[in-house]
Design an enzyme around this catalytic site. Structure first.
Site, PDB file in Angstrom:
ATOM      1  N   ASP A   1      30.469 -48.373  14.912  1.00 17.44           N
ATOM      2  CA  ASP A   1      30.119 -49.777  14.912  1.00 17.44           C
ATOM      3  C   ASP A   1      30.796 -50.488  13.877  1.00 17.44           C
ATOM      4  O   ASP A   1      31.408 -49.933  12.768  1.00 17.44           O
ATOM      5  CB  ASP A   1      28.544 -50.079  14.569  1.00 17.44           C
TER       6      ASP A   1
ATOM      7  N   ASN B   1      14.097 -48.905  11.759  1.00 17.23           N
ATOM      8  CA  ASN B   1      13.464 -49.235  12.871  1.00 17.23           C
ATOM      9  C   ASN B   1      13.948 -48.568  14.223  1.00 17.23           C
ATOM     10  O   ASN B   1      13.431 -48.743  15.258  1.00 17.23           O
ATOM     11  CB  ASN B   1      13.920 -50.761  13.130  1.00 17.23           C
TER      12      ASN B   1
ATOM     13  N   GLU C   1      19.737 -52.134  18.707  1.00 13.48           N
ATOM     14  CA  GLU C   1      18.514 -52.435  17.985  1.00 13.48           C
ATOM     15  C   GLU C   1      17.425 -52.228  19.003  1.00 13.48           C
ATOM     16  O   GLU C   1      17.392 -52.374  19.993  1.00 13.48           O
ATOM     17  CB  GLU C   1      18.491 -53.712  17.597  1.00 13.48           C
TER      18      GLU C   1
END
Ligand code: F6R
Length: 241
Positions: free
Chosen positions: A67, A136, A143
């Site tokens: 990324d 998370n 995400e």
């Protein structure tokens, strides 16, 4: 999933480096998928040391990073281009043309994403993908959400990720809100996957990854569907399993 629990960050890093080194020895022209962030820094240091001791040769290795932030130039110390150059590439004998990172400065994100997926495919696919994990449960910048985009794509970073990554910037406002990431399918197509985690703040995400339901709300849980995943974590990250 093979789960290896090491005493601390240093032992985790050493074990991870040995696994990467064995991949490269077995196949000198390996295609490695690489991650940034705090977690793999110790592994990169160990690999650099092995290179300096003539124990590993990167001359034929190709790399693809997971990324990059949007709108940070490669010269920006917070960009992942800068990170990879300074923490790994400039210390080893890898050819610059064999290292690949997404161009977060592009005017045409869609084109950049397609071309990156094509380059990975043309290189023969990723032999070993190294991953960190967000608190998370994100992998790359995939995400949590109701849906996951399988291909390389632009993302809006989760508030939790912006918060977590603000430690690298002077202020939280400086953290880019958008990034480009390879998608879940690209990650899952890798022949082998190595997931690393260290510290108590990763314990919940690790528990959900290893033994929770497979859910797009915890992107790393999708790794349960892959046949060749090794998870190397330290005792703190293993606290809840
Ligand atoms: C970075 C990446 C991210 C990080 C994750 C954990 O290239 O893909 O998924 O691996 O945010 O970051 P650290 O290691 O800084 O806790």
């Amino acid at each position: 999933m093979r789960v290896i629990i090491e005493k601390d960050y240093q032992a985790m890093s050493k074990k991870a480096a040995l696994l990467v080194a064995s991949q490269v020895r077995l196949k000198p022209s390996s295609v490695l998928g690489l991650a940034t962030g705090s977690t793999p820094l110790g592994m990169y240091d160990e690999l650099i040391e092995m290179y300096e001791d003539d124990e590993i040769d990167f001359s034929q290795v190709k790399t693809f990073n997971l990324d990059e932030y949007c709108n940070l130039s490669p010269e920006n110390p917070q960009s992942y281009h800068y990170y990879m150059q300074n923490n790994f590439f400039k210390h080893i004998n890898i050819s610059p043309e064999n290292t690949h990172l997404l161009n977060g400065m592009t005017d045409d994100v869609k084109k950049e994403c397609k071309s990156y997926d094509r380059k990975i495919k043309r290189s023969g696919g990723i032999d070993l993908q190294v991953l960190g994990i967000g608190p998370n449960g994100h992998i790359g910048f995939n995400e949590p959400g109701k849906k996951l985009n399988v291909r390389t794509h632009e993302v809006e970073l989760a508030e939790e990720t912006i918060e977590a990554n603000s430690r690298f910037f002077d202020t939280k406002d400086e953290v880019p809100r958008r990034a480009i990431t390879v998608g879940i399918a690209t990650i899952l197509k890798s022949r082998r996957i190595l997931l690393l985690a260290s510290g108590r703040n990763k314990a919940k995400a690790i528990r959900e990854t290893i033994s929770g339901y497979v859910s797009t709300q915890v992107p790393a849980s999708l790794l349960q569907t892959h046949p060749e995943v090794t998870v190397i974590i330290d005792e703190e990250a293993a606290d809840l399993i």
